[in-house]
Design an enzyme around this catalytic site. Structure first.
Site, PDB file in Angstrom:
ATOM      1  N   VAL A 168     -77.216 -18.934 -36.088  1.00  0.00           N
ATOM      2  CA  VAL A 168     -77.504 -17.758 -36.841  1.00  0.00           C
ATOM      3  C   VAL A 168     -77.149 -17.955 -38.219  1.00  0.00           C
ATOM      4  O   VAL A 168     -76.484 -18.354 -38.660  1.00  0.00           O
ATOM      5  CB  VAL A 168     -76.583 -16.568 -36.524  1.00  0.00           C
ATOM      6  CG1 VAL A 168     -76.796 -15.256 -37.185  1.00  0.00           C
ATOM      7  CG2 VAL A 168     -76.657 -16.260 -34.907  1.00  0.00           C
ATOM      8  N   VAL A 226     -67.597 -14.855 -31.455  1.00  0.00           N
ATOM      9  CA  VAL A 226     -67.537 -16.363 -31.654  1.00  0.00           C
ATOM     10  C   VAL A 226     -66.296 -16.929 -31.804  1.00  0.00           C
ATOM     11  O   VAL A 226     -65.905 -17.907 -32.258  1.00  0.00           O
ATOM     12  CB  VAL A 226     -68.332 -16.725 -33.007  1.00  0.00           C
ATOM     13  CG1 VAL A 226     -69.857 -16.320 -32.929  1.00  0.00           C
ATOM     14  CG2 VAL A 226     -67.787 -16.045 -34.264  1.00  0.00           C
ATOM     15  N   GLY A 227     -65.250 -16.295 -30.820  1.00  0.00           N
ATOM     16  CA  GLY A 227     -64.094 -16.696 -31.051  1.00  0.00           C
ATOM     17  C   GLY A 227     -62.834 -16.162 -31.550  1.00  0.00           C
ATOM     18  O   GLY A 227     -63.268 -15.226 -32.294  1.00  0.00           O
ATOM     19  N   ARG A 228     -61.746 -16.500 -31.457  1.00  0.00           N
ATOM     20  CA  ARG A 228     -60.563 -16.081 -31.977  1.00  0.00           C
ATOM     21  C   ARG A 228     -59.658 -17.010 -32.922  1.00  0.00           C
ATOM     22  O   ARG A 228     -59.630 -18.047 -32.648  1.00  0.00           O
ATOM     23  CB  ARG A 228     -59.810 -15.050 -31.289  1.00  0.00           C
ATOM     24  CG  ARG A 228     -60.651 -13.922 -30.550  1.00  0.00           C
ATOM     25  CD  ARG A 228     -59.659 -13.153 -29.545  1.00  0.00           C
ATOM     26  NE  ARG A 228     -58.442 -12.778 -30.301  1.00  0.00           N
ATOM     27  CZ  ARG A 228     -58.676 -11.219 -30.749  1.00  0.00           C
ATOM     28  NH1 ARG A 228     -59.757 -10.495 -30.826  1.00  0.00           N
ATOM     29  NH2 ARG A 228     -57.556 -10.727 -31.319  1.00  0.00           N
ATOM     30  N   HIS A 268     -59.536 -11.647   9.061  1.00  0.00           N
ATOM     31  CA  HIS A 268     -60.998 -11.562   9.085  1.00  0.00           C
ATOM     32  C   HIS A 268     -61.572 -10.269   9.407  1.00  0.00           C
ATOM     33  O   HIS A 268     -60.550  -9.510  10.308  1.00  0.00           O
ATOM     34  CB  HIS A 268     -61.564 -12.393  10.555  1.00  0.00           C
ATOM     35  CG  HIS A 268     -62.968 -12.467  10.876  1.00  0.00           C
ATOM     36  ND1 HIS A 268     -63.831 -13.086   9.939  1.00  0.00           N
ATOM     37  CD2 HIS A 268     -63.516 -11.693  11.947  1.00  0.00           C
ATOM     38  CE1 HIS A 268     -65.197 -12.660  10.720  1.00  0.00           C
ATOM     39  NE2 HIS A 268     -64.917 -11.689  11.478  1.00  0.00           N
ATOM     40  N   ALA A 324     -53.963 -12.864 -21.905  1.00  0.00           N
ATOM     41  CA  ALA A 324     -52.788 -12.012 -21.948  1.00  0.00           C
ATOM     42  C   ALA A 324     -51.521 -12.857 -20.964  1.00  0.00           C
ATOM     43  O   ALA A 324     -50.516 -12.506 -21.125  1.00  0.00           O
ATOM     44  CB  ALA A 324     -53.151 -10.658 -21.578  1.00  0.00           C
ATOM     45  N   GLU A 356     -76.417 -18.285 -28.728  1.00  0.00           N
ATOM     46  CA  GLU A 356     -75.209 -19.110 -28.698  1.00  0.00           C
ATOM     47  C   GLU A 356     -75.655 -20.562 -29.310  1.00  0.00           C
ATOM     48  O   GLU A 356     -76.717 -21.115 -29.218  1.00  0.00           O
ATOM     49  CB  GLU A 356     -75.065 -19.448 -27.219  1.00  0.00           C
ATOM     50  CG  GLU A 356     -74.221 -20.786 -26.790  1.00  0.00           C
ATOM     51  CD  GLU A 356     -72.754 -20.580 -27.302  1.00  0.00           C
ATOM     52  OE1 GLU A 356     -71.982 -19.659 -27.218  1.00  0.00           O
ATOM     53  OE2 GLU A 356     -72.274 -21.618 -27.988  1.00  0.00           O
ATOM     54  N   ASP A 391     -51.464 -15.971 -28.183  1.00  0.00           N
ATOM     55  CA  ASP A 391     -52.220 -16.498 -28.773  1.00  0.00           C
ATOM     56  C   ASP A 391     -52.114 -17.157 -30.107  1.00  0.00           C
ATOM     57  O   ASP A 391     -53.116 -17.991 -30.657  1.00  0.00           O
ATOM     58  CB  ASP A 391     -53.326 -15.324 -29.313  1.00  0.00           C
ATOM     59  CG  ASP A 391     -54.215 -14.696 -28.066  1.00  0.00           C
ATOM     60  OD1 ASP A 391     -53.706 -15.068 -26.948  1.00  0.00           O
ATOM     61  OD2 ASP A 391     -55.069 -14.081 -28.379  1.00  0.00           O
TER      62      ASP A 391
END
Ligand code: NAI
Length: 474
Positions: free
Chosen positions: A246, A278-280, A452, A328, A212, A320
């Site tokens: 990376v 790594v995200g959209r 309960h 969603a 990360e 999105d």
């Protein structure tokens, strides 16, 4: 000119198909087009978008299957249930997952038929305005419509230094279909996909290292909850490397070398598979034809107002592809809102009460503000906490880890946020959403009678701790 509609929805994911169905229910002539990157093995079009085909639904099927494998292998003995010779059949798990997806995708086609929504297979592109009508090209056909709803979703963010080959280096689509368990898996990105799919393959036996770039685990989650989840995943054997960049991945046959850099120190990680999560990024261009550009905001999302209107007349955008969490259920609610607005009603989405869930073990779920957000905005708040270790139902299930945390305003006692880490957090958070939707005070939740023994009693207790400064059992 071809067919004429009141509403054409571009994109058949959870936002789009819900918008089309709701519009048809309200008496509008509605169509939904889908370019269908997820054809089934027979080449039949499949609706449902990323969520159904390569996201929420298949990942939850695999999370459950891999959870059962771990239970049988390692955990049932503690309940006095001895199981010998446990074998995992990855092919069967994948076939089961595939059958669920196919069943649900077929279900959406049935819903379209029942509600009178026209399905237009093919990519829909906004072509231009003619009077008060929009032309939308779908495949070779051009249809006319008064309203357009853009619901083209998002695509995985690509790292130029890590090309996805779909075999050794995959995004979530690939990682949901591997036919064998990798020995060593490197996951790039400790976000929601990284921890969910990393968990699946870890439970099935892979050595999983998550790399990360950020310094902290799940920055959007409340810090206490994120810490608890990270510790639990580490106990399950997942390794996390924070603050690591990376630099590249070399694939050699069926092996990959992932080059990472932590500070000034470079290192090479060997892996059989690499998952890039790594995200959209929004996929607005999916609805555009040459010469037409949907107005964007500064982050590249289609720019919309609070009811999802774009700056183009009678063009709406949801899910999105617009601001807000890439979830969603948020897209579905926006689909309903927009259909109702087009029909002249007053549909609304309460963006303050959208729940988040991460389907790891333990699950994590929250709604509303985190402590860090409340501190940053200078709001005075109280904290009520109840651990599952003091909850009889959780102990009976062998799930005494985790807690519920209720944050309420010091002056008004109004609930500002609820954070859960523990068994069935995904279901528990629904009660908190109802409370927040109706502007409940912590005292309201504390005075409601919860059955309960249930896990929900932890929410009851945490609310009492916030409202009265004390709970009964902790
Ligand atoms: P994410 O935004 O949750 O996490 C991406 C992570 O990758 C971040 O922690 C980021 O710091 C890290 N990162 C970025 N660049 C990197 C690099 N070069 N090297 C290493 N790390 C890097 O995105 P993710 O997991 O890809 O998921 C995408 C979206 O899908 C999420 O925002 C979520 O909305 C949705 N989703 C929701 C789920 C749910 O509701 N349970 C499940 C899966 C996805």
């Amino acid at each position: 000119m071809g067919q004429h509609f009141d509403v054409v929805v571009i994109g058949g994911g959870p936002g789009g198909y819900v918008a089309a169905i709701r519009a048809a229910q309200l008496g509008l002539k509605a169509a939904c087009c889908e370019e269908n990157p997820y054809a089934d093995p027979k080449g039949e079009p499949r609706l449902g978008g990323t969520c159904l085909n390569v996201g929420c639904i298949p990942s939850k099927a695999l999370l459950h299957a891999s959870r059962l494998a771990l239970l049988a292998r390692e955990e049932l003995a503690a309940f006095g249930v001895e199981v010998e010779g446990v074998k995992v059949d990855v092919g069967k798990m994948m076939a089961r997952k595939e059958a669920i997806v196919t069943q649900l995708a077929g279900g959406i086609r049935t819903l379209f038929r029942r509600n009178g929504v026209t399905f237009l297979p093919g990519r829909g592109r906004l072509r231009g305005e003619r009077g008060d009508l929009w032309e939308v090209a779908v495949g070779d056909e051009v249809v006319e419509t008064r309203h357009v709803v853009v619901a083209t979703g998002s695509r995985p963010r690509v790292l130029p230094e890590v090309p996805v080959d779909g075999a050794v280096v995959c995004d979530h689509t690939g990682a949901l279909s591997w036919s064998s368990v990798p020995e060593r898996l490197v996951v790039i990105g400790a976000g929601v996909i990284g921890v969910e799919l990393g968990s699946v393959w870890r439970r099935l036996g892979a050595e999983v290292t998550v790399v990360e770039v950020g310094a902290r685990f799940l920055p959007s989650a409340d810090a206490d909850v994120a810490r608890a989840l990270q510790q639990a995943l580490e106990r399950q054997g997942m390794r996390f490397r924070f603050g690591c960049r990376v630099e590249g991945v070399q694939v050699n046959g069926e092996r990959a070398i992932v080059q990472i850099k932590e500070g000034e120190v470079s290192e090479r990680l060997e892996a059989d598979r690499v998952l890039v999560a790594v995200g959209r990024v929004p996929y607005a261009e999916g609805a555009e034809e040459e010469g037409i550009r949907l107005p964007r905001d500064e982050r590249g999302f289609v720019a919309v107002d609070e009811v999802c209107r774009t700056r183009l007349p009678r063009v709406w955008a949801i899910g999105d592809v617009v601001r807000g969490p890439m979830l969603a259920h948020k897209a579905m609610q926006e689909g309903v809102m927009v259909a109702e607005r087009i029909a002249g009603q007053a549909g609304m989405v309460n963006y303050e009460a959208i729940p988040w869930v991460i389907y790891t073990d333990p699950e994590v779920a929250w709604v509303g503000k985190s402590e860090a957000e409340l501190k940053a905005s200078g709001v005075r708040y109280r904290v009520g906490r109840a651990p599952f270790a003091a909850n009889g139902r959780a102990l009976g299930m062998g799930k005494g880890g985790g807690f519920v945390k209720v944050l309420s305003a010091t002056e008004s006692d109004r609930i500002l946020g609820v954070h859960v880490v523990g068994e069935e957090a995904s279901e528990l958070v629904a009660s908190a959403v109802v409370g927040m939707e109706f502007s409940a005070a912590a005292e309201d939740l504390a005075r409601i009678c919860f059955a309960h023994p249930t896990l929900g009693e932890a929410l009851h207790e945490a609310a009492a701790a916030a409202a009265f400064g004390r709970a009964m059992h902790c």
